[in-house]
Write an enzyme that holds these catalytic residues in place. Structure first.
Site: not given
Ligand code: NAD
Ligand code: DAU
Length: 351
Positions: A86, A132-133, A157, A161
Protein backbone atom coordinates in the site's frame (compact mmCIF):
# COMPACT_ATOMS: atom_id res chain seq x y z
CA UNK A 1 16.10 -20.30 -17.77
CA UNK A 2 19.04 -18.83 -15.86
CA UNK A 3 16.98 -17.33 -13.01
CA UNK A 4 13.38 -17.53 -11.85
CA UNK A 5 12.47 -14.18 -10.31
CA UNK A 6 9.37 -13.34 -8.32
CA UNK A 7 8.44 -9.67 -8.69
CA UNK A 8 5.67 -8.61 -6.29
CA UNK A 9 3.43 -5.62 -7.02
CA UNK A 10 4.36 -5.79 -10.70
CA UNK A 11 0.98 -4.46 -11.86
CA UNK A 12 1.46 -1.17 -9.99
CA UNK A 13 3.22 1.99 -11.06
CA UNK A 14 6.91 1.24 -10.39
CA UNK A 15 6.46 -2.54 -10.45
CA UNK A 16 5.16 -2.48 -14.03
CA UNK A 17 8.26 -0.57 -15.16
CA UNK A 18 10.50 -3.06 -13.33
CA UNK A 19 8.65 -6.05 -14.84
CA UNK A 20 8.86 -4.55 -18.34
CA UNK A 21 12.57 -3.85 -17.96
CA UNK A 22 13.40 -7.36 -16.71
CA UNK A 23 11.17 -9.22 -19.20
CA UNK A 24 12.64 -7.28 -22.13
CA UNK A 25 16.28 -7.09 -20.99
CA UNK A 26 16.67 -10.67 -19.72
CA UNK A 27 15.01 -13.18 -22.07
CA UNK A 28 16.73 -16.01 -20.16
CA UNK A 29 15.09 -15.03 -16.85
CA UNK A 30 11.58 -16.21 -16.02
CA UNK A 31 9.65 -13.32 -14.45
CA UNK A 32 6.66 -14.20 -12.28
CA UNK A 33 4.60 -11.13 -11.41
CA UNK A 34 2.53 -11.63 -8.24
CA UNK A 35 -0.07 -8.95 -7.63
CA UNK A 36 -3.35 -8.76 -5.73
CA UNK A 37 -4.71 -6.22 -8.24
CA UNK A 38 -5.90 -3.75 -5.62
CA UNK A 39 -7.25 -0.41 -6.87
CA UNK A 40 -3.59 0.45 -7.68
CA UNK A 41 -2.79 -2.69 -9.68
CA UNK A 42 -3.69 -2.69 -13.36
CA UNK A 43 -2.84 -5.33 -15.97
CA UNK A 44 -3.29 -2.69 -18.68
CA UNK A 45 0.10 -1.42 -17.46
CA UNK A 46 1.70 -4.55 -18.93
CA UNK A 47 -0.11 -5.23 -22.21
CA UNK A 48 3.16 -4.96 -24.12
CA UNK A 49 4.77 -7.88 -22.24
CA UNK A 50 1.81 -10.11 -21.36
CA UNK A 51 2.42 -12.48 -24.29
CA UNK A 52 6.16 -12.94 -23.71
CA UNK A 53 7.43 -16.52 -23.08
CA UNK A 54 9.50 -15.45 -20.08
CA UNK A 55 6.59 -13.74 -18.30
CA UNK A 56 3.78 -15.05 -16.12
CA UNK A 57 1.17 -13.23 -14.06
CA UNK A 58 -0.19 -14.68 -10.81
CA UNK A 59 -3.04 -13.00 -8.94
CA UNK A 60 -2.62 -13.34 -5.18
CA UNK A 61 -2.23 -11.68 -1.82
CA UNK A 62 1.11 -11.53 0.03
CA UNK A 63 -0.84 -11.44 3.30
CA UNK A 64 -1.94 -15.05 2.68
CA UNK A 65 0.99 -17.02 4.16
CA UNK A 66 -0.17 -20.48 2.93
CA UNK A 67 -0.57 -19.22 -0.60
CA UNK A 68 2.90 -17.64 -0.55
CA UNK A 69 4.52 -20.82 0.82
CA UNK A 70 2.87 -22.87 -1.93
CA UNK A 71 3.91 -20.35 -4.61
CA UNK A 72 7.56 -20.69 -3.54
CA UNK A 73 7.24 -24.48 -3.44
CA UNK A 74 5.81 -24.70 -6.95
CA UNK A 75 8.09 -22.13 -8.59
CA UNK A 76 11.48 -22.67 -6.90
CA UNK A 77 12.40 -18.98 -7.23
CA UNK A 78 16.02 -17.85 -7.33
CA UNK A 79 15.24 -14.30 -6.27
CA UNK A 80 12.51 -11.94 -5.11
CA UNK A 81 12.14 -8.27 -6.02
CA UNK A 82 9.51 -7.07 -3.58
CA UNK A 83 7.50 -3.98 -4.51
CA UNK A 84 3.94 -4.93 -3.46
CA UNK A 85 2.69 -2.40 -0.94
CA UNK A 86 0.00 0.00 0.00
CA UNK A 87 1.78 3.13 -1.16
CA UNK A 88 -0.33 6.26 -0.63
CA UNK A 89 0.31 8.37 2.49
CA UNK A 90 -3.20 9.90 2.55
CA UNK A 91 -4.83 6.47 2.48
CA UNK A 92 -2.56 5.35 5.32
CA UNK A 93 -3.86 8.23 7.43
CA UNK A 94 -7.44 7.08 6.72
CA UNK A 95 -6.85 3.28 7.06
CA UNK A 96 -3.54 2.40 8.76
CA UNK A 97 -4.33 -1.29 9.31
CA UNK A 98 -4.28 -2.13 5.58
CA UNK A 99 -0.72 -0.78 5.56
CA UNK A 100 0.29 -2.93 8.51
CA UNK A 101 -1.19 -6.01 6.85
CA UNK A 102 0.34 -5.65 3.38
CA UNK A 103 3.53 -3.76 4.11
CA UNK A 104 4.56 -5.48 7.33
CA UNK A 105 2.80 -8.88 7.52
CA UNK A 106 2.99 -9.37 3.74
CA UNK A 107 6.75 -8.69 3.76
CA UNK A 108 7.34 -11.05 6.68
CA UNK A 109 5.33 -13.77 4.89
CA UNK A 110 7.63 -13.43 1.86
CA UNK A 111 10.73 -13.49 4.08
CA UNK A 112 9.49 -16.65 5.83
CA UNK A 113 8.78 -18.37 2.54
CA UNK A 114 12.23 -17.41 1.21
CA UNK A 115 13.92 -18.54 4.44
CA UNK A 116 12.27 -21.97 4.29
CA UNK A 117 12.41 -22.57 0.57
CA UNK A 118 16.04 -21.44 0.15
CA UNK A 119 17.55 -23.37 3.10
CA UNK A 120 21.14 -24.44 2.44
CA UNK A 121 21.50 -22.20 -0.60
CA UNK A 122 21.15 -18.65 0.76
CA UNK A 123 24.33 -17.52 -0.98
CA UNK A 124 22.82 -18.31 -4.39
CA UNK A 125 19.49 -16.55 -3.75
CA UNK A 126 18.58 -12.90 -3.27
CA UNK A 127 15.73 -11.01 -1.56
CA UNK A 128 15.54 -7.42 -2.85
CA UNK A 129 13.26 -5.14 -0.84
CA UNK A 130 12.14 -1.90 -2.52
CA UNK A 131 11.64 0.84 0.03
CA UNK A 132 11.25 4.56 0.34
CA UNK A 133 13.12 7.65 1.56
CA UNK A 134 10.10 8.40 3.81
CA UNK A 135 11.50 6.01 6.44
CA UNK A 136 14.10 8.69 7.25
CA UNK A 137 11.45 11.23 8.28
CA UNK A 138 11.61 14.89 7.32
CA UNK A 139 14.47 17.30 6.62
CA UNK A 140 14.62 21.00 7.44
CA UNK A 141 15.87 23.54 4.90
CA UNK A 142 19.27 21.86 4.52
CA UNK A 143 20.87 18.40 4.52
CA UNK A 144 20.19 15.15 2.72
CA UNK A 145 19.27 11.58 3.66
CA UNK A 146 22.22 9.19 3.46
CA UNK A 147 22.19 5.43 4.01
CA UNK A 148 23.36 6.16 7.58
CA UNK A 149 20.48 8.50 8.47
CA UNK A 150 18.50 7.18 11.45
CA UNK A 151 14.94 6.04 10.77
CA UNK A 152 12.26 8.50 11.93
CA UNK A 153 9.00 7.74 10.08
CA UNK A 154 5.97 9.97 10.66
CA UNK A 155 3.03 8.60 8.69
CA UNK A 156 1.43 5.17 9.09
CA UNK A 157 2.70 4.46 5.55
CA UNK A 158 6.32 5.32 6.32
CA UNK A 159 6.13 3.56 9.71
CA UNK A 160 4.95 0.39 7.95
CA UNK A 161 7.74 0.63 5.36
CA UNK A 162 10.32 1.28 8.11
CA UNK A 163 9.06 -1.79 9.95
CA UNK A 164 9.36 -3.93 6.83
CA UNK A 165 12.92 -2.65 6.24
CA UNK A 166 13.84 -3.67 9.80
CA UNK A 167 12.41 -7.17 9.27
CA UNK A 168 14.37 -7.59 6.04
CA UNK A 169 17.63 -6.61 7.80
CA UNK A 170 16.76 -8.85 10.75
CA UNK A 171 16.41 -11.87 8.41
CA UNK A 172 19.86 -11.10 7.04
CA UNK A 173 21.47 -10.68 10.47
CA UNK A 174 19.65 -13.59 12.14
CA UNK A 175 19.30 -16.23 9.44
CA UNK A 176 21.89 -15.14 6.88
CA UNK A 177 19.40 -14.49 4.07
CA UNK A 178 20.99 -12.54 1.19
CA UNK A 179 19.06 -9.27 1.21
CA UNK A 180 19.46 -5.85 -0.39
CA UNK A 181 17.34 -2.78 0.23
CA UNK A 182 16.96 0.45 -1.71
CA UNK A 183 15.28 3.61 -0.46
CA UNK A 184 14.07 5.83 -3.27
CA UNK A 185 12.65 9.33 -3.50
CA UNK A 186 9.39 10.35 -5.24
CA UNK A 187 8.94 8.75 -8.66
CA UNK A 188 7.06 10.21 -11.60
CA UNK A 189 6.30 9.00 -15.12
CA UNK A 190 3.76 6.96 -17.07
CA UNK A 191 1.20 4.61 -15.43
CA UNK A 192 1.23 6.57 -12.14
CA UNK A 193 -2.12 6.28 -10.35
CA UNK A 194 -3.88 9.67 -10.18
CA UNK A 195 -4.15 9.76 -6.40
CA UNK A 196 -0.52 10.98 -6.30
CA UNK A 197 0.31 14.66 -6.85
CA UNK A 198 1.62 14.73 -10.44
CA UNK A 199 -0.93 12.47 -12.20
CA UNK A 200 -3.76 13.90 -10.08
CA UNK A 201 -2.81 17.42 -11.16
CA UNK A 202 -2.46 16.38 -14.82
CA UNK A 203 -5.93 14.81 -14.75
CA UNK A 204 -7.49 17.81 -13.02
CA UNK A 205 -5.85 20.40 -15.26
CA UNK A 206 -6.96 18.43 -18.31
CA UNK A 207 -10.55 18.46 -17.00
CA UNK A 208 -10.44 22.07 -15.79
CA UNK A 209 -10.89 20.95 -12.18
CA UNK A 210 -9.37 22.54 -9.07
CA UNK A 211 -5.78 21.40 -8.36
CA UNK A 212 -5.54 20.84 -4.59
CA UNK A 213 -2.26 22.00 -3.05
CA UNK A 214 -1.81 21.03 0.60
CA UNK A 215 -0.96 23.81 3.05
CA UNK A 216 1.08 26.58 1.41
CA UNK A 217 2.61 24.29 -1.21
CA UNK A 218 6.04 24.74 0.39
CA UNK A 219 6.82 21.06 0.99
CA UNK A 220 9.76 19.81 -1.04
CA UNK A 221 10.10 16.47 -2.80
CA UNK A 222 13.05 15.03 -4.78
CA UNK A 223 11.58 13.70 -8.05
CA UNK A 224 13.00 10.80 -10.06
CA UNK A 225 11.94 9.46 -13.49
CA UNK A 226 10.41 6.04 -12.84
CA UNK A 227 12.47 4.35 -15.58
CA UNK A 228 15.63 5.60 -13.85
CA UNK A 229 14.39 3.92 -10.67
CA UNK A 230 13.77 0.67 -12.56
CA UNK A 231 17.31 0.88 -13.99
CA UNK A 232 18.73 1.49 -10.51
CA UNK A 233 16.88 -1.59 -9.23
CA UNK A 234 18.36 -3.63 -12.09
CA UNK A 235 21.90 -2.42 -11.27
CA UNK A 236 21.54 -2.95 -7.51
CA UNK A 237 19.89 -6.36 -7.93
CA UNK A 238 22.80 -7.59 -10.03
CA UNK A 239 25.74 -5.82 -8.38
CA UNK A 240 25.10 -4.95 -4.73
CA UNK A 241 26.88 -6.93 -2.03
CA UNK A 242 24.72 -8.89 0.37
CA UNK A 243 23.14 -6.90 3.21
CA UNK A 244 23.74 -3.55 1.50
CA UNK A 245 21.42 -0.55 1.33
CA UNK A 246 21.38 1.99 -1.48
CA UNK A 247 19.64 5.36 -1.60
CA UNK A 248 18.19 6.30 -4.99
CA UNK A 249 17.24 9.88 -5.85
CA UNK A 250 17.12 12.45 -8.60
CA UNK A 251 19.07 15.37 -7.05
CA UNK A 252 15.97 17.19 -8.16
CA UNK A 253 14.20 19.05 -5.39
CA UNK A 254 11.01 20.96 -6.10
CA UNK A 255 8.61 22.86 -3.86
CA UNK A 256 5.13 21.49 -4.61
CA UNK A 257 3.82 24.89 -5.71
CA UNK A 258 6.71 25.46 -8.14
CA UNK A 259 6.23 21.99 -9.59
CA UNK A 260 2.48 22.58 -10.06
CA UNK A 261 3.14 25.92 -11.78
CA UNK A 262 5.62 24.25 -14.15
CA UNK A 263 3.05 21.52 -14.86
CA UNK A 264 0.39 24.16 -15.60
CA UNK A 265 2.76 25.76 -18.11
CA UNK A 266 3.53 22.46 -19.85
CA UNK A 267 -0.17 21.52 -19.93
CA UNK A 268 -1.20 24.93 -21.30
CA UNK A 269 1.32 24.49 -24.10
CA UNK A 270 0.21 20.96 -24.93
CA UNK A 271 -3.51 21.77 -24.73
CA UNK A 272 -3.20 24.97 -26.75
CA UNK A 273 -4.41 27.10 -23.84
CA UNK A 274 -3.14 30.56 -23.05
CA UNK A 275 0.10 30.00 -21.11
CA UNK A 276 -0.53 30.64 -17.41
CA UNK A 277 -4.29 30.16 -17.61
CA UNK A 278 -4.34 26.78 -15.80
CA UNK A 279 -2.69 28.38 -12.76
CA UNK A 280 -6.16 29.69 -11.91
CA UNK A 281 -7.07 26.09 -11.01
CA UNK A 282 -4.57 26.01 -8.12
CA UNK A 283 -6.52 25.77 -4.86
CA UNK A 284 -4.82 25.76 -1.46
CA UNK A 285 -6.47 23.19 0.81
CA UNK A 286 -6.06 21.92 4.38
CA UNK A 287 -2.62 20.43 4.92
CA UNK A 288 -1.91 16.70 5.23
CA UNK A 289 -1.65 15.62 8.89
CA UNK A 290 2.00 15.09 9.91
CA UNK A 291 3.13 16.42 6.50
CA UNK A 292 6.91 15.94 6.11
CA UNK A 293 8.47 19.26 5.05
CA UNK A 294 11.30 18.14 2.83
CA UNK A 295 12.89 15.00 1.38
CA UNK A 296 16.26 15.01 -0.39
CA UNK A 297 18.31 11.94 -1.22
CA UNK A 298 22.08 11.67 -1.29
CA UNK A 299 22.59 8.93 -3.86
CA UNK A 300 26.38 9.33 -4.12
CA UNK A 301 26.99 5.75 -2.90
CA UNK A 302 24.99 4.37 -5.85
CA UNK A 303 26.67 6.76 -8.27
CA UNK A 304 30.21 6.10 -7.04
CA UNK A 305 30.03 2.35 -6.35
CA UNK A 306 27.72 1.17 -9.12
CA UNK A 307 27.96 4.00 -11.66
CA UNK A 308 24.22 4.80 -11.79
CA UNK A 309 23.14 8.36 -12.62
CA UNK A 310 19.68 9.75 -13.44
CA UNK A 311 19.17 10.05 -17.21
CA UNK A 312 16.59 12.79 -17.67
CA UNK A 313 16.27 16.46 -16.76
CA UNK A 314 13.06 16.99 -14.82
CA UNK A 315 11.50 19.43 -17.33
CA UNK A 316 12.07 16.87 -20.09
CA UNK A 317 10.67 14.00 -18.00
CA UNK A 318 7.63 15.99 -16.95
CA UNK A 319 6.88 16.89 -20.55
CA UNK A 320 7.15 13.22 -21.60
CA UNK A 321 4.85 12.31 -18.69
CA UNK A 322 2.22 14.86 -19.71
CA UNK A 323 2.38 13.60 -23.31
CA UNK A 324 1.85 10.01 -22.10
CA UNK A 325 -1.28 10.95 -20.14
CA UNK A 326 -2.71 12.97 -23.02
CA UNK A 327 -2.04 10.11 -25.46
CA UNK A 328 -3.46 7.47 -23.12
CA UNK A 329 -6.85 8.95 -22.36
CA UNK A 330 -8.48 5.50 -22.19
CA UNK A 331 -6.08 4.40 -19.41
CA UNK A 332 -6.83 7.56 -17.46
CA UNK A 333 -10.59 7.16 -17.97
CA UNK A 334 -10.43 3.52 -16.84
CA UNK A 335 -8.54 4.22 -13.62
CA UNK A 336 -10.66 7.26 -12.73
CA UNK A 337 -13.98 5.44 -13.07
CA UNK A 338 -16.37 4.68 -10.17
CA UNK A 339 -14.15 3.78 -7.16
CA UNK A 340 -11.77 6.63 -7.88
CA UNK A 341 -14.62 9.16 -7.87
CA UNK A 342 -15.80 8.11 -4.40
CA UNK A 343 -12.19 8.08 -3.11
CA UNK A 344 -11.69 11.58 -4.49
CA UNK A 345 -14.90 12.94 -3.00
CA UNK A 346 -14.13 11.53 0.47
CA UNK A 347 -10.48 12.59 0.41
CA UNK A 348 -10.98 16.13 -0.82
CA UNK A 349 -14.50 17.05 0.37
CA UNK A 350 -13.35 18.02 3.84
CA UNK A 351 -10.17 19.84 2.88
P1 NAD B 1 1.48 1.22 -6.36
O1 NAD B 1 0.50 1.52 -5.28
O2 NAD B 1 1.35 1.89 -7.67
O3 NAD B 1 1.52 -0.34 -6.63
C1 NAD B 1 1.48 -1.29 -5.60
C2 NAD B 1 1.14 -2.64 -6.22
O4 NAD B 1 1.12 -3.61 -5.16
C3 NAD B 1 -0.24 -2.69 -6.89
O5 NAD B 1 -0.15 -3.31 -8.14
C4 NAD B 1 -1.08 -3.50 -5.93
O6 NAD B 1 -2.13 -4.22 -6.56
C5 NAD B 1 -0.04 -4.42 -5.31
N1 NAD B 1 -0.44 -4.89 -3.99
C6 NAD B 1 -0.91 -4.15 -2.95
N2 NAD B 1 -1.22 -4.93 -1.90
C7 NAD B 1 -0.90 -6.21 -2.27
C8 NAD B 1 -0.97 -7.46 -1.61
N3 NAD B 1 -1.45 -7.56 -0.35
N4 NAD B 1 -0.54 -8.56 -2.26
C9 NAD B 1 -0.07 -8.47 -3.53
N5 NAD B 1 -0.01 -7.31 -4.22
C10 NAD B 1 -0.41 -6.18 -3.59
O7 NAD B 1 2.89 1.52 -5.70
P2 NAD B 1 4.23 2.10 -6.37
O8 NAD B 1 4.18 3.58 -6.29
O9 NAD B 1 4.47 1.44 -7.65
O10 NAD B 1 5.30 1.61 -5.29
C11 NAD B 1 5.91 0.33 -5.39
C12 NAD B 1 6.89 0.15 -4.27
O11 NAD B 1 7.88 1.16 -4.32
C13 NAD B 1 6.25 0.25 -2.88
O12 NAD B 1 6.86 -0.70 -2.05
C14 NAD B 1 6.58 1.66 -2.42
O13 NAD B 1 6.67 1.73 -1.02
C15 NAD B 1 7.93 1.87 -3.08
N6 NAD B 1 8.29 3.25 -3.41
C16 NAD B 1 7.43 4.06 -4.12
C17 NAD B 1 7.83 5.34 -4.48
C18 NAD B 1 6.93 6.25 -5.29
O14 NAD B 1 7.29 7.41 -5.50
N7 NAD B 1 5.81 5.79 -5.81
C19 NAD B 1 9.09 5.81 -4.10
C20 NAD B 1 9.93 4.97 -3.34
C21 NAD B 1 9.53 3.69 -3.02
O1 DAU C 1 9.23 9.80 -1.17
C1 DAU C 1 8.79 8.58 -1.69
C2 DAU C 1 7.29 8.47 -1.55
O2 DAU C 1 6.73 9.36 -2.49
C3 DAU C 1 6.77 7.06 -1.77
O3 DAU C 1 7.28 6.21 -0.78
C4 DAU C 1 5.24 7.04 -1.73
O4 DAU C 1 4.77 5.74 -2.03
C5 DAU C 1 4.73 8.01 -2.76
O5 DAU C 1 3.32 8.07 -2.70
C6 DAU C 1 5.32 9.40 -2.54
O6 DAU C 1 4.82 9.98 -1.30
P1 DAU C 1 4.38 11.51 -1.19
O7 DAU C 1 3.44 11.65 -0.06
O8 DAU C 1 5.56 12.41 -1.22
O9 DAU C 1 3.62 11.66 -2.62
P2 DAU C 1 2.26 12.39 -3.02
O10 DAU C 1 2.20 12.40 -4.52
O11 DAU C 1 1.08 11.86 -2.29
O12 DAU C 1 2.49 13.89 -2.53
C7 DAU C 1 3.59 14.66 -3.02
C8 DAU C 1 3.54 16.01 -2.33
O13 DAU C 1 2.37 16.73 -2.81
C9 DAU C 1 3.37 15.92 -0.82
O14 DAU C 1 4.08 17.00 -0.24
C10 DAU C 1 1.86 16.12 -0.60
C11 DAU C 1 1.47 17.05 -1.73
N1 DAU C 1 0.10 16.88 -2.29
C12 DAU C 1 -0.32 15.62 -2.60
C13 DAU C 1 -1.57 15.41 -3.12
C14 DAU C 1 -2.06 14.02 -3.47
C15 DAU C 1 -0.69 17.99 -2.51
O15 DAU C 1 -0.29 19.14 -2.24
N2 DAU C 1 -1.94 17.79 -3.04
C16 DAU C 1 -2.42 16.55 -3.33
O16 DAU C 1 -3.60 16.44 -3.78
Amino acid sequence: MKKRILITGGAGFIGSHVVRRFVKSYPDYKIVNLDKLTYAGNLLNLVDVEGEDNYEFVKGDIVDADFITELFHVNQFDAVIHLAAESHVDRSIASPMEFVMTNVIGTVNLLNAAKESWKGEYSQKRFYHVSTDEVYGALGEVGMFTEATAYDPHSPYSASKASSDHFVRAYHDTYGLDVVISNCSNNYGSHHFPEKLIPLAINNIKNNKAVPVYGKGENVRDWLWVEDHARAIDVIFHQAKTGETYNIGGHNEWKNIDLIKLLCKIMDNKLGREVGSSEQLITYVTDRAGHDLRYAIDSSKLQEKLGWVPSLRFEEGLEKTVEWYLENEQWLNDVTSSNYQSYYETQYAER
